[in-house]
Design a protein around this motif. Structure first.
Motif, mmCIF file in Angstrom:
data_model
loop_
_atom_site.group_PDB
_atom_site.id
_atom_site.type_symbol
_atom_site.label_atom_id
_atom_site.label_comp_id
_atom_site.label_asym_id
_atom_site.label_seq_id
_atom_site.Cartn_x
_atom_site.Cartn_y
_atom_site.Cartn_z
ATOM 1 N N LEU A 59 -17.906 -32.676 13.549
ATOM 2 C CA LEU A 59 -18.354 -33.994 14.003
ATOM 3 C C LEU A 59 -17.358 -34.530 15.012
ATOM 4 C CD1 LEU A 59 -19.946 -36.911 12.103
ATOM 5 C CD2 LEU A 59 -17.875 -37.359 13.453
ATOM 6 N N THR A 60 -17.890 -35.069 16.109
ATOM 7 C CA THR A 60 -17.008 -35.622 17.130
ATOM 8 C C THR A 60 -17.693 -36.778 17.844
ATOM 9 O OG1 THR A 60 -15.461 -35.003 18.900
ATOM 10 C CG2 THR A 60 -17.704 -34.110 19.044
ATOM 11 N N VAL A 72 -18.187 -29.039 22.512
ATOM 12 C CA VAL A 72 -18.262 -28.897 21.052
ATOM 13 C C VAL A 72 -19.612 -28.319 20.642
ATOM 14 C CG1 VAL A 72 -18.300 -30.148 18.853
ATOM 15 C CG2 VAL A 72 -16.566 -30.694 20.570
ATOM 16 N N ALA A 73 -20.684 -28.791 21.268
ATOM 17 C CA ALA A 73 -22.020 -28.276 20.957
ATOM 18 C C ALA A 73 -22.113 -26.783 21.262
ATOM 19 C CB ALA A 73 -23.071 -29.055 21.738
ATOM 20 N N SER A 74 -21.608 -26.383 22.429
ATOM 21 C CA SER A 74 -21.655 -24.984 22.822
ATOM 22 C C SER A 74 -20.796 -24.117 21.909
ATOM 23 C CB SER A 74 -21.189 -24.835 24.271
ATOM 24 O OG SER A 74 -21.218 -23.492 24.694
ATOM 25 N N THR A 83 -23.212 -29.029 14.366
ATOM 26 C CA THR A 83 -22.459 -30.030 15.127
ATOM 27 C C THR A 83 -23.175 -31.370 15.115
ATOM 28 O OG1 THR A 83 -23.513 -29.285 17.192
ATOM 29 C CG2 THR A 83 -21.344 -28.361 16.668
ATOM 30 N N ILE A 84 -22.361 -32.427 15.049
ATOM 31 C CA ILE A 84 -22.862 -33.799 15.077
ATOM 32 C C ILE A 84 -22.093 -34.546 16.165
ATOM 33 C CG2 ILE A 84 -23.119 -35.967 13.799
ATOM 34 C CD1 ILE A 84 -22.998 -34.212 11.218
ATOM 35 N N GLY A 85 -22.804 -35.216 17.037
ATOM 36 C CA GLY A 85 -22.179 -36.023 18.079
ATOM 37 C C GLY A 85 -22.475 -37.494 17.873
ATOM 38 N N VAL A 86 -21.424 -38.287 17.695
ATOM 39 C CA VAL A 86 -21.574 -39.738 17.612
ATOM 40 C C VAL A 86 -21.453 -40.254 19.043
ATOM 41 C CG1 VAL A 86 -20.687 -41.879 16.625
ATOM 42 C CG2 VAL A 86 -20.581 -39.750 15.305
#
Length: 303
Positions: A59-60, A72-74, A83-86
């Motif tokens: 998570l980032t 981060v996703a890649s 993966t989680i993106g805030v």
């Protein structure tokens, strides 16, 4: 759990001889199309740590055009992490296709949580993180921009023995992680210059927490109005630089750094016969998104 680095080379930039300096660019952008430059360096040991801890999810945090979010996703897709993106900007949740960066992250499997800019300012608070854990379960947290001690450890590997003869090491600065690693691995006699992409002189304290050497300086004169702010002079410079030297630059970080280096060379900032190494920290994935904005404003686009 690392990418091959054979494409990271020092590429000379040929200047007129009367400038009295030599300039090279370390092509860290060539490491990987999306996990490139300082994003690769910052994620390397964090991914190893996440795997060692048995974490299944990363998570980032980041903005809508964040290089870090894309990286981060890649990396998550490549190495088997959820993966989680805030994401800063709750209004983006209403858009099916917000922009190229978020579309790419989504294609890599990243799940988004869009939050207001006010809530985003509290992203490092215990209450905020606890609420994220209640919503998503356990995760390995990577801070915005990726900067933490493990990220700095990775950035300490940017310079190699072939870089010992350079007098100046230059880098763009966002959160301060990359320059901290460069300062730590710099050699005696080398000066590290950070070109801030943000308006204001507030990074000194953050960087000082990670370094003990005093051979560094943050240059704050080339932010072009602040983070993600650009003008046609910068765009023209980026396009001309690519035409002259066959090196693409991004408008948020490396373009501003290189503009600053060239301006300082013209002003005689660097002593005669100085050897300068500029670190290309990647970020090229954001060019397409910036061009969309520029087209809407009928401005010159980045080639």
């Amino acid at each position: 759990m690392i990418f091959k680095l054979e494409n990271s080379i020092n590429q000379p930039v040929f200047l007129s001889k009367n400038k009295g300096v030599e300039l090279f660019v370390k092509r860290e952008d060539r490491i990987h199309p999306f996990v490139s430059g300082n994003k690769y360096r910052k994620l390397k040991y964090n991914l190893i740590e996440a795997k060692n801890k048995g974490s299944k999810t990363l998570l980032t945090f980041g903005g809508a055009y964040s290089n870090h979010i894309a990286a981060v996703a890649s990396a998550g897709k490549t190495f088997g992490f959820e993966t989680i993106g805030v994401i800063r900007g709750e209004e983006l949740s209403d858009k099916e296709h917000p922009n190229a960066t978020l579309n790419f992250a989504k294609e890599c499997g990243m799940q988004f949580k869009f939050v207001s800019r006010e809530d985003y300012r509290n992203k490092t608070s215990k209450v905020f993180i606890d609420n994220l854990e209640k919503e998503f379960g356990t995760f390995y947290l990577i801070p915005e921009g990726g900067t933490n001690p493990l990220a700095i450890k990775g950035c300490e590997e940017i310079l190699t023995d072939e870089d010992n003869d350079f007098d100046y090491i230059c880098t763009a600065v966002g959160t301060g992680g990359t320059i901290s690693g460069l300062i730590n691995c710099s050699k005696p006699g080398q000066q590290v210059l950070g070109f801030s992409a943000l308006k204001g002189d507030f990074l000194q304290q953050d960087i000082s927490k990670f370094v003990t050497k005093a051979n560094w300086e943050i240059i704050i004169d080339y932010h072009f109005g602040g983070y993600a702010k650009i003008n046609e002079a910068l765009i023209s410079f980026i396009n001309q630089f690519k035409s002259d030297h066959k090196i693409p630059l991004d408008p948020i970080y490396t373009g501003k750094m290189m503009f600053g280096i060239f301006d300082l060379i013209e002003k005689g900032f660097f002593p005669n016969e100085s050897r300068i190494l500029a670190i290309h920290t990647g970020g090229l994935q954001g060019v397409s998104g910036m061009n969309v904005i520029l087209k809407k404003k009928n401005l010159l686009i980045i080639k």
